[in-house]
Design a protein around this motif. Structure first.
Motif, short mmCIF file in Angstrom:
data_model
loop_
_atom_site.label_atom_id
_atom_site.label_comp_id
_atom_site.label_asym_id
_atom_site.label_seq_id
_atom_site.Cartn_x
_atom_site.Cartn_y
_atom_site.Cartn_z
N ASP A 53 -5.49 4.89 -6.16
CA ASP A 53 -4.10 4.55 -6.38
C ASP A 53 -3.95 3.48 -7.38
O ASP A 53 -4.56 2.25 -7.13
CB ASP A 53 -3.53 4.18 -4.98
CG ASP A 53 -1.86 4.28 -5.17
OD1 ASP A 53 -1.31 3.74 -5.99
OD2 ASP A 53 -1.24 5.00 -4.17
N ARG A 54 -3.10 3.22 -8.11
CA ARG A 54 -2.80 2.15 -9.14
C ARG A 54 -2.13 0.99 -8.67
O ARG A 54 -1.84 0.06 -9.34
CB ARG A 54 -2.32 2.88 -10.48
CG ARG A 54 -3.21 3.60 -11.05
CD ARG A 54 -2.64 4.22 -12.49
NE ARG A 54 -3.76 5.04 -13.11
CZ ARG A 54 -3.28 5.81 -14.21
NH1 ARG A 54 -1.97 6.18 -14.55
NH2 ARG A 54 -4.21 6.45 -14.69
N ARG A 55 -1.61 1.27 -7.39
CA ARG A 55 -0.78 0.18 -6.91
C ARG A 55 -1.80 -0.95 -6.15
O ARG A 55 -2.87 -0.38 -5.69
CB ARG A 55 0.29 0.66 -5.85
CG ARG A 55 1.36 1.37 -6.16
CD ARG A 55 2.06 2.03 -4.86
NE ARG A 55 1.25 3.13 -4.42
CZ ARG A 55 1.63 3.56 -3.04
NH1 ARG A 55 2.71 3.54 -2.55
NH2 ARG A 55 0.85 4.59 -2.55
N PRO A 56 -1.49 -2.20 -5.97
CA PRO A 56 -2.44 -3.07 -5.38
C PRO A 56 -2.39 -2.59 -3.75
O PRO A 56 -1.68 -2.14 -3.37
CB PRO A 56 -1.59 -4.69 -5.56
CG PRO A 56 -1.02 -4.28 -6.85
CD PRO A 56 -0.61 -2.73 -7.04
N VAL A 57 -3.52 -3.05 -3.50
CA VAL A 57 -3.79 -2.65 -1.79
C VAL A 57 -2.60 -3.19 -1.20
O VAL A 57 -2.13 -2.56 -0.15
CB VAL A 57 -4.98 -2.97 -1.24
CG1 VAL A 57 -5.14 -3.02 0.30
CG2 VAL A 57 -6.30 -2.26 -2.16
N GLY A 58 -2.13 -4.17 -1.31
CA GLY A 58 -1.18 -4.89 -0.59
C GLY A 58 0.36 -4.16 -0.68
O GLY A 58 0.99 -3.88 0.24
N ILE A 59 0.51 -3.74 -1.80
CA ILE A 59 1.53 -2.76 -2.12
C ILE A 59 1.61 -1.54 -1.62
O ILE A 59 2.65 -0.83 -0.81
CB ILE A 59 2.00 -2.69 -3.66
CG1 ILE A 59 2.13 -4.00 -4.31
CG2 ILE A 59 3.22 -1.55 -4.02
CD1 ILE A 59 3.45 -4.71 -3.57
N GLN A 60 0.57 -0.77 -1.45
CA GLN A 60 0.32 0.43 -0.63
C GLN A 60 0.56 0.32 0.47
O GLN A 60 1.14 1.16 1.47
CB GLN A 60 -1.22 0.93 -1.02
CG GLN A 60 -1.66 1.24 -2.15
CD GLN A 60 -3.10 1.59 -2.27
OE1 GLN A 60 -3.38 2.81 -1.40
NE2 GLN A 60 -3.80 1.43 -3.09
N VAL A 61 0.02 -0.98 1.48
CA VAL A 61 0.34 -1.13 2.65
C VAL A 61 1.73 -1.33 3.16
O VAL A 61 2.30 -1.12 3.86
CB VAL A 61 -0.60 -2.36 3.35
CG1 VAL A 61 -0.22 -2.58 4.82
CG2 VAL A 61 -2.11 -2.04 3.20
N GLU A 62 2.40 -1.92 2.18
CA GLU A 62 3.86 -2.52 2.29
C GLU A 62 4.59 -1.37 2.11
O GLU A 62 5.70 -1.02 2.86
CB GLU A 62 4.16 -3.48 1.34
CG GLU A 62 5.74 -3.69 1.13
CD GLU A 62 6.13 -4.48 2.54
OE1 GLU A 62 7.23 -4.56 2.88
OE2 GLU A 62 5.29 -5.17 3.22
N ASP A 63 4.44 -0.33 1.01
CA ASP A 63 5.05 0.78 1.01
C ASP A 63 5.08 1.66 2.51
O ASP A 63 6.10 2.40 2.69
CB ASP A 63 4.46 1.79 -0.06
CG ASP A 63 5.08 1.38 -1.37
OD1 ASP A 63 5.99 0.83 -1.62
OD2 ASP A 63 4.34 1.48 -2.51
N LYS A 64 4.00 1.78 2.94
CA LYS A 64 3.93 2.44 4.41
C LYS A 64 4.80 1.66 5.18
O LYS A 64 5.65 2.50 6.21
CB LYS A 64 2.70 2.60 4.87
CG LYS A 64 1.79 3.50 4.03
CD LYS A 64 2.23 4.92 4.07
CE LYS A 64 1.44 5.83 3.24
NZ LYS A 64 2.25 7.15 3.13
N ALA A 65 4.73 0.40 5.42
CA ALA A 65 5.66 -0.24 6.21
C ALA A 65 7.34 -0.24 5.78
O ALA A 65 7.93 -0.14 6.91
CB ALA A 65 5.48 -1.73 6.37
#
Length: 230
Positions: A53-65
């Motif tokens: 995934d090209r999103r930073p890890v923090g953004i991936q987690v935030e998207d789920k939240a």
């Protein structure tokens, strides 16, 4: 329910097996010797961070939240029996796809999503009318599996980068891609049998940015990066 529909249409064990493969692809898993295992490079499932995934890890987690918070906000504002809404967040851009009973509910859903913490944009693709039947939703799940499978082997489409949402035969594509990658993904999805329309909701980046992200991911021990712009 999906299994019974496949069996009625299949007529033999080979067709049933093919049906299960399509369902597994739609859920981002592969079935091996009766076991279910994650597909390498598949989209994030159950909050899992994906290295490609090209999103930073923090953004991936935030998207789920964000998806969880938006769903909670919708349930608080609209009766469950009056809506069928798929919520997808990518890079803090929220897609609302599905049906609500009234135009007022459609506007209310968008307002509720926009007020959720860290949401930067809401794309309201809700239609007004009767909510989709269980059969329609099952068909959408199967179609999503076929689209994801097609994208997985398509030339010019990066693996694990494009997020797919299907509602009433309409395919919504999200992801951080270059213009050429986005066009390749859209053309591939449009050729899948059963697709009525393809809607591109990509965050477009340059070829230079694509190369920089790949270099960063290769340099990171985990294959993904926690920092960087969304």
């Amino acid at each position: 329910m999906a299994t019974r529909r496949l069996w009625r249409r299949g007529g033999n064990s080979m067709k049933r097996t093919i049906g299960w493969v399509v369902v597994a692809a739609g859920l981002g898993v592969a079935m091996l010797d009766g076991c279910v295992v994650p597909l390498v490079g598949a989209a994030a499932v159950g909050g899992t961070v994906v290295a490609t995934d090209r999103r930073p890890v923090g953004i991936q987690v935030e998207d789920k939240a964000i998806e969880s918070r938006v769903n909670a906000a919708l349930i608080d504002k609209i009766p469950k029996t009056a809506m069928n809404i798929n919520v997808t967040s990518y890079n803090r851009k929220v897609l609302l796809a599905g049906q609500v009973r009234t135009a007022e509910m459609r506007a209310l859903a968008e307002q509720a999503a926009a007020k959720v913490e860290n949401v930067r944009q809401v794309v309201n693709e809700l239609t007004v009318g009767e909510t989709a039947s269980l059969g329609d939703r099952t068909d959408d799940t199967l179609l999503a599996g076929k689209v994801k499978t097609a994208l997985l082997g398509a030339e010019g489409v990066p693996t694990g980068v494009v997020t797919t949402t299907v509602e009433q035969g309409v395919v919504y594509l999200m992801g951080k891609v270059s213009p050429s990658e986005g066009e390749a993904a859209a053309k591939t999805a449009s050729r899948v049998s059963g697709v009525r329309r393809v809607v591109k909701l990509f965050d477009l980046i340059s070829d230079q940015e694509v190369a920089a992200i790949k270099k960063s991911q290769e340099a990171s021990p985990s294959g993904a990066k926690n920092e960087g712009r969304p």
